[in-house]
Write a protein that holds these residues in place. Structure first.
Motif, PDB file in Angstrom:
ATOM      1  N   GLU A 230      16.216  82.265  36.923  1.00 48.24           N
ATOM      2  CA  GLU A 230      16.823  81.618  38.087  1.00 48.24           C
ATOM      3  C   GLU A 230      16.903  80.100  37.883  1.00 48.24           C
ATOM      4  OE1 GLU A 230      16.251  81.768  42.961  1.00 48.24           O
ATOM      5  OE2 GLU A 230      14.501  81.945  41.652  1.00 48.24           O
ATOM      6  N   PHE A 231      15.852  79.523  37.305  1.00 47.78           N
ATOM      7  CA  PHE A 231      15.842  78.084  37.076  1.00 47.78           C
ATOM      8  C   PHE A 231      16.871  77.692  36.011  1.00 47.78           C
ATOM      9  CE2 PHE A 231      14.126  74.148  35.178  1.00 47.78           C
ATOM     10  CZ  PHE A 231      14.075  73.368  36.328  1.00 47.78           C
ATOM     11  N   SER A 232      17.000  78.509  34.977  1.00 49.54           N
ATOM     12  CA  SER A 232      17.994  78.226  33.940  1.00 49.54           C
ATOM     13  C   SER A 232      19.401  78.242  34.524  1.00 49.54           C
ATOM     14  CB  SER A 232      17.874  79.247  32.803  1.00 49.54           C
ATOM     15  OG  SER A 232      16.641  79.115  32.113  1.00 49.54           O
ATOM     16  N   ARG A 233      19.680  79.185  35.417  1.00 52.61           N
ATOM     17  CA  ARG A 233      20.992  79.215  36.071  1.00 52.61           C
ATOM     18  C   ARG A 233      21.180  77.976  36.944  1.00 52.61           C
ATOM     19  NH1 ARG A 233      19.689  84.726  36.910  1.00 52.61           N
ATOM     20  NH2 ARG A 233      19.155  84.282  39.078  1.00 52.61           N
ATOM     21  N   PHE A 234      20.097  77.537  37.591  1.00 50.98           N
ATOM     22  CA  PHE A 234      20.186  76.379  38.487  1.00 50.98           C
ATOM     23  C   PHE A 234      20.586  75.113  37.734  1.00 50.98           C
ATOM     24  CE2 PHE A 234      18.015  72.615  40.208  1.00 50.98           C
ATOM     25  CZ  PHE A 234      18.645  72.519  41.438  1.00 50.98           C
ATOM     26  N   ILE A 235      19.935  74.854  36.585  1.00 49.32           N
ATOM     27  CA  ILE A 235      20.264  73.626  35.844  1.00 49.32           C
ATOM     28  C   ILE A 235      21.395  73.833  34.852  1.00 49.32           C
ATOM     29  CG2 ILE A 235      17.912  72.752  36.091  1.00 49.32           C
ATOM     30  CD1 ILE A 235      17.459  73.436  33.143  1.00 49.32           C
ATOM     31  N   GLY A 236      21.813  75.097  34.661  1.00 46.43           N
ATOM     32  CA  GLY A 236      22.965  75.368  33.799  1.00 46.43           C
ATOM     33  C   GLY A 236      22.677  75.333  32.327  1.00 46.43           C
ATOM     34  N   ALA A 237      21.415  75.541  31.933  1.00 44.98           N
ATOM     35  CA  ALA A 237      21.084  75.502  30.504  1.00 44.98           C
ATOM     36  C   ALA A 237      19.744  76.181  30.268  1.00 44.98           C
ATOM     37  CB  ALA A 237      21.026  74.060  30.005  1.00 44.98           C
ATOM     38  N   GLU A 238      19.611  76.793  29.090  1.00 47.38           N
ATOM     39  CA  GLU A 238      18.343  77.367  28.674  1.00 47.38           C
ATOM     40  C   GLU A 238      17.430  76.253  28.144  1.00 47.38           C
ATOM     41  OE1 GLU A 238      17.482  80.459  29.095  1.00 47.38           O
ATOM     42  OE2 GLU A 238      19.457  81.069  29.873  1.00 47.38           O
TER      43      GLU A 238
ATOM     44  N   HIS B  30      15.798  73.595  25.962  1.00 53.21           N
ATOM     45  CA  HIS B  30      16.202  72.882  24.732  1.00 53.21           C
ATOM     46  C   HIS B  30      17.677  73.085  24.373  1.00 53.21           C
ATOM     47  CE1 HIS B  30      11.892  72.435  24.306  1.00 53.21           C
ATOM     48  NE2 HIS B  30      11.739  73.744  24.163  1.00 53.21           N
ATOM     49  N   GLN B  31      18.451  73.639  25.286  1.00 56.58           N
ATOM     50  CA  GLN B  31      19.862  73.867  25.014  1.00 56.58           C
ATOM     51  C   GLN B  31      20.685  72.643  25.420  1.00 56.58           C
ATOM     52  OE1 GLN B  31      21.705  77.025  27.273  1.00 56.58           O
ATOM     53  NE2 GLN B  31      23.289  77.361  25.734  1.00 56.58           N
ATOM     54  N   ARG B  32      21.577  72.207  24.546  1.00 54.64           N
ATOM     55  CA  ARG B  32      22.428  71.052  24.818  1.00 54.64           C
ATOM     56  C   ARG B  32      23.849  71.547  25.156  1.00 54.64           C
ATOM     57  NH1 ARG B  32      20.081  66.311  23.082  1.00 54.64           N
ATOM     58  NH2 ARG B  32      18.214  66.566  21.767  1.00 54.64           N
ATOM     59  N   VAL B  33      24.210  71.477  26.429  1.00 52.26           N
ATOM     60  CA  VAL B  33      25.530  71.923  26.873  1.00 52.26           C
ATOM     61  C   VAL B  33      26.067  70.930  27.902  1.00 52.26           C
ATOM     62  CG1 VAL B  33      25.161  74.382  26.438  1.00 52.26           C
ATOM     63  CG2 VAL B  33      24.464  73.395  28.625  1.00 52.26           C
ATOM     64  N   ASP B  34      27.393  70.886  28.031  1.00 50.74           N
ATOM     65  CA  ASP B  34      28.028  69.964  28.984  1.00 50.74           C
ATOM     66  C   ASP B  34      27.817  70.381  30.434  1.00 50.74           C
ATOM     67  OD1 ASP B  34      28.917  68.494  26.841  1.00 50.74           O
ATOM     68  OD2 ASP B  34      30.871  69.529  26.746  1.00 50.74           O
ATOM     69  N   THR B  35      27.496  71.678  30.639  1.00 51.59           N
ATOM     70  CA  THR B  35      27.356  72.180  32.013  1.00 51.59           C
ATOM     71  C   THR B  35      25.983  71.887  32.615  1.00 51.59           C
ATOM     72  OG1 THR B  35      26.657  74.331  31.126  1.00 51.59           O
ATOM     73  CG2 THR B  35      29.005  74.045  31.621  1.00 51.59           C
ATOM     74  N   ARG B  36      25.083  71.284  31.846  1.00 51.69           N
ATOM     75  CA  ARG B  36      23.739  71.007  32.358  1.00 51.69           C
ATOM     76  C   ARG B  36      23.817  70.080  33.584  1.00 51.69           C
ATOM     77  NH1 ARG B  36      18.463  70.794  30.610  1.00 51.69           N
ATOM     78  NH2 ARG B  36      18.997  71.616  28.536  1.00 51.69           N
ATOM     79  N   ARG B  37      23.047  70.433  34.646  1.00 54.30           N
ATOM     80  CA  ARG B  37      23.051  69.623  35.866  1.00 54.30           C
ATOM     81  C   ARG B  37      21.679  69.025  36.182  1.00 54.30           C
ATOM     82  NH1 ARG B  37      23.214  73.231  41.235  1.00 54.30           N
ATOM     83  NH2 ARG B  37      22.204  71.325  41.966  1.00 54.30           N
TER      84      ARG B  37
END
Length: 395
Positions: free
Chosen positions: A39-47, A49-56
């Motif tokens: 649930e937390f990974s969905r909230f911030i938009g990233a797993e 140590h994952q580097r993605v543009d969708t991270r919030r």
């Protein structure tokens, strides 16, 4: 091979339950912890140590929170983001009714009116020792939620209102007395069901029902096309005063129960069979004609019975003035009776409430929970048929 695997798995589970009493609690804790992480990974938009543009957002450690469940107390490590915006659904889903149920048992223990059995059940349900501070916290949080629900605004118009009461034993001033839990359900013009309110009163009378209706009007309710209830004199008077322009349907389930009690045993089966048959006729004129013939026959058995039946005819046929597609669901309080049946099942464990507040708390919690379920449920009555009622009034 599949059968052998299933047998081995079953044996392993049984062994785990026997050798490790905390097996279910640990399993639940692990499952909820995994849910929190996803649930937390969905909230911030990233797993992690994952580097993605969708991270919030970014992770900022954990904090511990205890959750009391029916298999014991578990401790969860709740992820935290830097801005402190994350809030898990897990704790929101901790049902109010379960808190109220546990609280009712706790109160027996804390107030010194419990038995060893109640103490054992409470500790099994909570998995922890009961303290006054825990009860105080539960009371404060739960009561505020229930107050918010009981004061929420209502629709100005409901197509149907269902009203009924149920008696439960409550300890008052060192004596056990019966008190009445009152519940009012409504069906909106869109066909959706809603629990409007719940209350606990010393007895059923016009004053208590009148105050309850006045409370609903303060929350916005103005009118209803039909009110369904039993024929309690106080309730009838309160309905007539609060909703003078509404039709009133005497609940056929209560009516037939009363009829069976008034009719001599040797005629009861025939009487009930004939009346039920009359109530199944396709139009009002045919049903009324048949019921008057039955009333005339009943006068030969017992004059007071025949007169009582004849006087009740307009009350039990009020549903026939509405579209026929609605008849099955507006001629009785079955909707509310089913809900009351579920209430009694939940109350059976408690048997005697330690005080009126405990009774009201659990009744309101269950009513609020049912109300939430109905918000996502299918329509109870067809809107097209309900619209016909308003069209007839306008013409």
């Amino acid at each position: 091979m599949a059968q052998i695997h299933e047998v081995n798995l079953s044996a392993q589970l049984q062994e785990a339950l026997i050798d490790d009493p905390d097996f279910l609690r640990n399993l639940l804790q692990e499952s909820l912890q995994q849910f929190l992480e996803r649930e937390f990974s969905r909230f911030i938009g990233a797993e992690p140590h994952q580097r993605v543009d969708t991270r919030r957002g970014y992770r900022c450690g954990y904090y511990e929170r205890d959750l009391i469940t029916t298999v014991g107390s578990i401790t969860l490590r709740v992820p935290r983001d830097r801005k402190g915006e994350f809030s898990s659904e897990i704790f929101d889903r901790y049902q109010r009714s379960e808190k109220a149920f546990v609280l009712s048992l706790m109160q027996m223990y804390v107030q010194g009116v419990s038995t060893r059995k109640v103490k054992r059940i409470t500790e099994e349900l909570c998995g922890v020792s009961v303290s006054k501070s825990l009860v105080s916290t539960l009371v404060e949080n739960l009561d505020q939620q229930l107050l918010d629900w009981k004061t929420k605004p209502l629709e100005s118009h409901y197509s149907v209102l269902y009203v009924d009461g149920m008696y439960m034993s409550v300890r008052l001033e060192s004596r056990v007395r019966k008190m009445v839990g009152l519940v009012i359900l409504g069906v909106k013009p869109d066909g959706k069901r809603e629990v409007l309110t719940a209350a606990v009163v010393p007895e059923e009378n016009e004053t208590e029902y009148g105050e309850l209706f006045d409370e609903l009007k303060m929350r916005g309710l103005r009118s209803a096309d039909l009110v369904v209830s039993d024929a309690h004199p106080g309730l009838k008077s309160a309905i007539a005063r609060a909703f003078p322009r509404s039709a009133w349907q005497r609940c056929l389930v209560h009516f037939l129960r009363n009829l069976g009690g008034k009719c001599p045993a040797r005629h009861r089966e025939e009487m009930l069979g004939r009346v039920k048959g009359a109530l199944q006729l396709p139009n009002r004129s045919a049903a009324e004609k048949e019921l008057r013939e039955i009333a005339h026959w009943a006068q030969g058995i017992r004059e007071s019975l025949g007169n009582w039946l004849e006087d009740a005819i307009p009350e039990i046929l009020a549903f026939t003035e509405f579209p026929q597609g609605l008849w099955r669901r507006i001629k009785s309080n079955n909707l509310l009776e089913r809900f009351n049946g579920e209430l009694r099942r939940r109350f059976r464990v408690i048997r005697i409430f330690p005080n009126a507040k405990s009774f009201l708390r659990l009744l309101t919690a269950l009513a609020a929970e049912q109300d939430e379920e109905w918000q996502a449920a299918n329509r109870y009555l067809k809107p097209s048929l309900l619209n016909q009622i308003q069209a007839r009034k306008a013409s």
